[in-house]
Design an enzyme around this catalytic site. Structure first.
Site, PDB file in Angstrom:
ATOM      1  N   ARG A 275      -4.666  -2.413  -1.383  1.00 40.29           N
ATOM      2  CA  ARG A 275      -3.719  -1.506  -0.732  1.00 40.29           C
ATOM      3  C   ARG A 275      -2.404  -2.216  -0.422  1.00 40.29           C
ATOM      4  O   ARG A 275      -1.325  -1.617  -0.514  1.00 40.29           O
ATOM      5  CB  ARG A 275      -4.345  -0.947   0.550  1.00 40.29           C
ATOM      6  CG  ARG A 275      -3.512   0.131   1.207  1.00 40.29           C
ATOM      7  CD  ARG A 275      -4.300   0.895   2.252  1.00 40.29           C
ATOM      8  NE  ARG A 275      -3.523   1.984   2.814  1.00 40.29           N
ATOM      9  CZ  ARG A 275      -3.273   2.114   4.113  1.00 40.29           C
ATOM     10  NH1 ARG A 275      -3.743   1.231   4.982  1.00 40.29           N
ATOM     11  NH2 ARG A 275      -2.562   3.131   4.545  1.00 40.29           N
TER      12      ARG A 275
ATOM     13  N   HIS B  87       1.352  -0.850  -1.424  1.00 40.74           N
ATOM     14  CA  HIS B  87       2.436  -0.645  -0.456  1.00 40.74           C
ATOM     15  C   HIS B  87       3.616  -1.559  -0.759  1.00 40.74           C
ATOM     16  O   HIS B  87       4.770  -1.160  -0.622  1.00 40.74           O
ATOM     17  CB  HIS B  87       1.929  -0.873   0.968  1.00 40.74           C
ATOM     18  CG  HIS B  87       1.127   0.277   1.490  1.00 40.74           C
ATOM     19  ND1 HIS B  87       1.073   0.604   2.822  1.00 40.74           N
ATOM     20  CD2 HIS B  87       0.342   1.181   0.862  1.00 40.74           C
ATOM     21  CE1 HIS B  87       0.287   1.671   2.986  1.00 40.74           C
ATOM     22  NE2 HIS B  87      -0.180   2.026   1.829  1.00 40.74           N
TER      23      HIS B  87
ATOM     24  N   ASN C 166       2.372   1.233   7.941  1.00 42.68           N
ATOM     25  CA  ASN C 166       1.758   0.010   7.452  1.00 42.68           C
ATOM     26  C   ASN C 166       0.938  -0.725   8.494  1.00 42.68           C
ATOM     27  O   ASN C 166       0.206  -1.640   8.153  1.00 42.68           O
ATOM     28  CB  ASN C 166       2.852  -0.950   6.936  1.00 42.68           C
ATOM     29  CG  ASN C 166       3.254  -0.584   5.516  1.00 42.68           C
ATOM     30  OD1 ASN C 166       2.516   0.084   4.816  1.00 42.68           O
ATOM     31  ND2 ASN C 166       4.414  -1.054   5.133  1.00 42.68           N
TER      32      ASN C 166
ATOM     33  N   HIS D  17      -9.322   4.678  -4.024  1.00 42.78           N
ATOM     34  CA  HIS D  17     -10.045   5.156  -2.842  1.00 42.78           C
ATOM     35  C   HIS D  17     -11.558   5.182  -3.068  1.00 42.78           C
ATOM     36  O   HIS D  17     -12.297   5.706  -2.253  1.00 42.78           O
ATOM     37  CB  HIS D  17      -9.515   6.530  -2.402  1.00 42.78           C
ATOM     38  CG  HIS D  17      -8.135   6.462  -1.811  1.00 42.78           C
ATOM     39  ND1 HIS D  17      -7.395   7.564  -1.456  1.00 42.78           N
ATOM     40  CD2 HIS D  17      -7.345   5.390  -1.506  1.00 42.78           C
ATOM     41  CE1 HIS D  17      -6.223   7.186  -0.973  1.00 42.78           C
ATOM     42  NE2 HIS D  17      -6.159   5.870  -0.993  1.00 42.78           N
TER      43      HIS D  17
HETATM   44  C1  HEM Z   1      -2.003   8.942  -3.844  1.00 47.33           C
HETATM   45  C2  HEM Z   1      -1.502   8.761  -2.645  1.00 47.33           C
HETATM   46  C3  HEM Z   1      -2.167   7.930  -1.597  1.00 47.33           C
HETATM   47  C4  HEM Z   1      -2.300   8.278  -0.286  1.00 47.33           C
HETATM   48  C5  HEM Z   1      -1.793   9.544   0.376  1.00 47.33           C
HETATM   49  C6  HEM Z   1      -3.026   7.208   0.363  1.00 47.33           C
HETATM   50  C7  HEM Z   1      -3.339   7.190   1.698  1.00 47.33           C
HETATM   51  C8  HEM Z   1      -4.228   6.314   2.281  1.00 47.33           C
HETATM   52  C9  HEM Z   1      -4.655   6.361   3.652  1.00 47.33           C
HETATM   53  C10 HEM Z   1      -4.179   7.357   4.691  1.00 47.33           C
HETATM   54  C11 HEM Z   1      -5.570   5.385   3.820  1.00 47.33           C
HETATM   55  C12 HEM Z   1      -6.353   5.055   5.099  1.00 47.33           C
HETATM   56  C13 HEM Z   1      -5.659   3.975   5.869  1.00 47.33           C
HETATM   57  C14 HEM Z   1      -6.307   3.717   7.197  1.00 47.33           C
HETATM   58  O1  HEM Z   1      -6.610   4.662   7.925  1.00 47.33           O
HETATM   59  O2  HEM Z   1      -6.531   2.545   7.528  1.00 47.33           O
HETATM   60  C15 HEM Z   1      -5.712   4.694   2.568  1.00 47.33           C
HETATM   61  C16 HEM Z   1      -6.532   3.631   2.346  1.00 47.33           C
HETATM   62  C17 HEM Z   1      -6.560   2.910   1.165  1.00 47.33           C
HETATM   63  N1  HEM Z   1      -5.758   3.117   0.072  1.00 47.33           N
HETATM   64 FE1  HEM Z   1      -4.598   4.713  -0.281  1.00 47.33          FE
HETATM   65  N2  HEM Z   1      -3.308   6.252  -0.557  1.00 47.33           N
HETATM   66  C18 HEM Z   1      -2.801   6.637  -1.771  1.00 47.33           C
HETATM   67  C19 HEM Z   1      -2.849   5.916  -2.944  1.00 47.33           C
HETATM   68  C20 HEM Z   1      -3.378   4.655  -3.039  1.00 47.33           C
HETATM   69  C21 HEM Z   1      -3.189   3.765  -4.174  1.00 47.33           C
HETATM   70  C22 HEM Z   1      -2.309   4.071  -5.379  1.00 47.33           C
HETATM   71  C23 HEM Z   1      -3.896   2.645  -3.912  1.00 47.33           C
HETATM   72  C24 HEM Z   1      -4.027   1.379  -4.735  1.00 47.33           C
HETATM   73  C25 HEM Z   1      -3.886   1.320  -6.037  1.00 47.33           C
HETATM   74  C26 HEM Z   1      -4.555   2.835  -2.641  1.00 47.33           C
HETATM   75  C27 HEM Z   1      -5.441   1.974  -2.070  1.00 47.33           C
HETATM   76  C28 HEM Z   1      -6.060   2.164  -0.855  1.00 47.33           C
HETATM   77  C29 HEM Z   1      -7.138   1.336  -0.366  1.00 47.33           C
HETATM   78  C30 HEM Z   1      -7.809   0.201  -1.137  1.00 47.33           C
HETATM   79  C31 HEM Z   1      -7.430   1.783   0.926  1.00 47.33           C
HETATM   80  C32 HEM Z   1      -8.466   1.202   1.881  1.00 47.33           C
HETATM   81  C33 HEM Z   1      -7.789   0.186   2.768  1.00 47.33           C
HETATM   82  C34 HEM Z   1      -8.744  -0.609   3.646  1.00 47.33           C
HETATM   83  O3  HEM Z   1      -9.955  -0.382   3.631  1.00 47.33           O
HETATM   84  O4  HEM Z   1      -8.254  -1.511   4.343  1.00 47.33           O
HETATM   85  N3  HEM Z   1      -4.194   4.046  -2.136  1.00 47.33           N
HETATM   86  N4  HEM Z   1      -4.874   5.274   1.647  1.00 47.33           N
END
Ligand code: HEM
Ligand SMILES: *[C@@H]1O[C@H](CO)[C@@H](O)[C@H](O)[C@H]1NC(C)=O
Ligand SMILES: CC(=O)N[C@H]1CO[C@H](CO)[C@@H](O)[C@@H]1O
Length: 322
Positions: A59, A63, A90, A190
């Protein structure tokens, strides 16, 4: 005369080509030939301490690339709390991602001081965590330089929100030269990691006046989410984004979408919208299709807004400008 002119043109094109500074997979093959195993080792050591290394690093790369380009601007620590990483969007980035990059950079500096950018280390580490979680392996293009700007004010409007519909998702990915197919493939990230309850609780308790629960949610999944995330749950509570195989980088994310188990609106719309549904169906039924599309999209993501040649700098410490 003609030969001399031709020679001159070749020279000019060569110099321009250098200045343009293309990314290349073998960028460090002379200056730091072991950089990839050094980074892989540092990531593996960190993973041994905590699984969060994997989602947090992936993630972090996303970002970083969407704000100022893939230039490690997200790594900068500011005493005033106004750097990119301090923006509200962030703050939920897990510290283990930052720590992974700091550790990898220290290991790389030990062998090749002042040569490898933090931006490249982040790109390599993101590739490594995907592989270590069971996902595809791919070559990373290298040669990024570290950026000189990191401002919290540059974050709003440059990251997708979990409430986004398909049009907004496409708009924000297109700004980064990514197609709808790239966007659907990258959303497959995800398949691992965690989300805090407040990022989706509106879908459980206050979706609309007539239907407090989002009707696109599978009812039993909604029940499950409500029991993990009651109304006024502690804001630090986080749940697995993939309820089935939360620690494996696989295509189950897409199967979940087809079953109404997309956690965010931005996940679920990929299946409910006719324009993206065929892509979801293809990734859900064929893991190789997903793997190939994910690799292509990660390589394209890694080109977003990159600084090359003599732009930016090679940071000594990833958390501070030189
Ligand atoms: C398509 C639009 C996307 C949205 C709206 C989005 C939104 C989010 C949100 C709201 C979270 C939860 C964060 C939290 O509550 O801590 C999350 C987690 C995450 N996102 Fe996305 N995301 C998107 C695309 C992506 C992309 C493109 C990637 C990487 C290639 C990604 C990788 C991750 C990962 C790995 C997590 C888990 C983070 C953790 O466990 O620490 N996301 N995302
Ligand atoms: C997208 O591609 C165009 C044309 O190659 C380029 O000028 C632009 O900088 C790219 N945008 C990003 C964010 O990389
Ligand atoms: C938008 C967002 O994720 N905001 C969160 C940032 O982190 C703080 C503290 O962890 C949360 O309270 C915010 O909700």
């Amino acid at each position: 005369m003609e030969i001399r002119r031709l020679f001159l043109w070749v020279l000019v094109l060569m110099i321009m080509g250098r200045g343009e500074g293309q990314l290349a997979e073998n960028f460090y093959s002379f200056s730091c030939p072991n950089v990839e195993p050094i980074v892989r080792q540092a990531v593996t050591t960190k993973l041994f301490q905590t699984f969060v290394t994997i989602p947090a690093t992936l993630r972090l790369f996303f970002h970083d690339c969407f704000i100022e380009g893939c230039d490690a601007s997200i790594m900068i620590a500011s005493p005033n709390g106004d750097a990119e990483k301090d923006a509200p969007d962030n703050l939920s980035l897990a510290g283990d991602g930052f720590d992974t990059i700091i550790k990898a950079k220290q290991a790389v500096e030990g062998q090749c001081p002042g040569v490898v950018s933090c931006a490249d280390i982040l790109a390599m580490a993101a590739r490594d965590v995907v592989f270590l979680a069971g996902g595809p392996l791919y070559n990373v293009e290298l040669g990024r330089r570290d950026g000189l700007i990191s401002q919290a004010g540059r974050v709003p409007g440059n990251l997708p929100e979990p409430t986004f519909d398909l049009n907004l998702l496409n708009w924000i990915f297109r700004k980064n030269n990514l197609t709808q197919t790239d966007m659907v493939a990258l959303s497959g990230a995800h398949t691992i990691g965690f989300s805090h309850c407040n990022r989706f609780s509106k879908r459980l308790y206050s979706f609309s006046p007539s239907s407090p629960v989002d009707p696109s949610l599978d009812p039993s999944y909604a029940q499950q989410l409500m029991s993990s995330c009651p109304r006024d749950v502690d804001p630090t509570v986080a749940i697995n984004m993939d309820p089935n195989t939360p620690r494996r980088f696989d295509n189950v994310y897409y199967q979940n979408l087809a079953a109404g188990k997309g956690l965010f609106t931005s996940d679920q719309v990929l299946f409910t919208e006719p324009a993206s549904k065929p892509t979801v169906a293809s990734f859900a039924s064929n893991p190789a299709n997903f793997a190939a599309a994910f690799v292509e999209a990660m390589r394209k993501l890694g080109r977003a807004g990159v600084k090359t040649g003599n732009q930016g700098e090679i940071r000594r410490d990833c958390a501070a400008f030189n």
